[in-house]
Design a protein around this motif. Sequence first.
Motif, PDB file in Angstrom:
ATOM      1  N   SER A 141     -62.756  10.583 -51.805  1.00 20.84           N
ATOM      2  CA  SER A 141     -64.295  10.401 -52.204  1.00 20.84           C
ATOM      3  C   SER A 141     -64.915   9.392 -51.469  1.00 20.84           C
ATOM      4  O   SER A 141     -66.164   9.745 -51.116  1.00 20.84           O
ATOM      5  N   VAL A 155     -64.079  14.989 -56.604  1.00 20.49           N
ATOM      6  CA  VAL A 155     -63.069  15.362 -55.869  1.00 20.49           C
ATOM      7  C   VAL A 155     -62.009  15.994 -56.645  1.00 20.49           C
ATOM      8  O   VAL A 155     -61.745  17.174 -56.155  1.00 20.49           O
ATOM      9  N   SER A 193     -67.807  11.077 -56.085  1.00 25.28           N
ATOM     10  CA  SER A 193     -67.174  10.220 -56.801  1.00 25.28           C
ATOM     11  C   SER A 193     -65.608  11.039 -56.933  1.00 25.28           C
ATOM     12  O   SER A 193     -65.100  12.079 -56.527  1.00 25.28           O
TER      13      SER A 193
END
Length: 269
Positions: free
Chosen positions: A241, A251, A247
């Motif tokens: 990330s 991912v 964030s």
Amino acid sequence: MEHEIAAEYLAQLKSYPLLDAEEERELAVRIQEGSKEALDKMIKCNLRLVVSLSKNFINTCESVMDLIQEGNLGLITAAKKFNASYNTRFSTYAYPWIIQYMIRYLNSHSAMISLPTRKDQILRRIQKARQELYSTNGRMPGEQQIAKYLGLSHSLVHNCLKYEFTVASLDSLVSEDGNSVSLGELISDTTYSPESQYLNKEEKMDIHTLLNSLPLNERKVIWYRYNFECEQKTKTLREVSSLMGVSPEAVRQAELRAIRRMKSAHVTA
């Protein structure tokens, strides 16, 4: 080199005087009272006993000094346990302790593959029981019969027999169609397999094809998460990330989507 060390060790032992019975009793009392000095003297003055007993095993041991050191451990144990109330000389009491440590050392170092002492002892009992039962009944006993004969559980006998093995040199000669060849020559070489190499190559190409079919972001996630760069450590969600500027949850979701796409594309193909 070992002979030189042994000679130096023997010369050192001559500096420790032999003890009489009264001296042994006095030292035993002090040892039981916690005197380290008395323990040290009892041990040093009896080191020649260990050397004397080691001569019984010279032909069965590669390193006499290692055997002597192991016997010294038995001597130390005996010195700590000897009591002045015993109506015997210390050498008589220490004898079985020293022999026990030496035999245990020889048993653990004479085998090509060493076993834990406890398992080795049980396996020897099983082998002895098997021969005794065979001599008595005229047939080879099963595991249940051996377990009952020894008073052991069947599972213990079964597990210990897994450690029973025969060692043979790969250079030993065997007869093959009248010709003598080494045992190693009869073992097939599995280090090279054209079929396996071809299948591995095809599998890698399929994976790269599936990877290239993904959207760019998902491709990067799979690349990082499954360590296509062959780094020492696979990247975590948080590390990926940070690299991609999204964030960890994004991912994770991208990874799941990518895997579904690849599975679907693989099934279709």
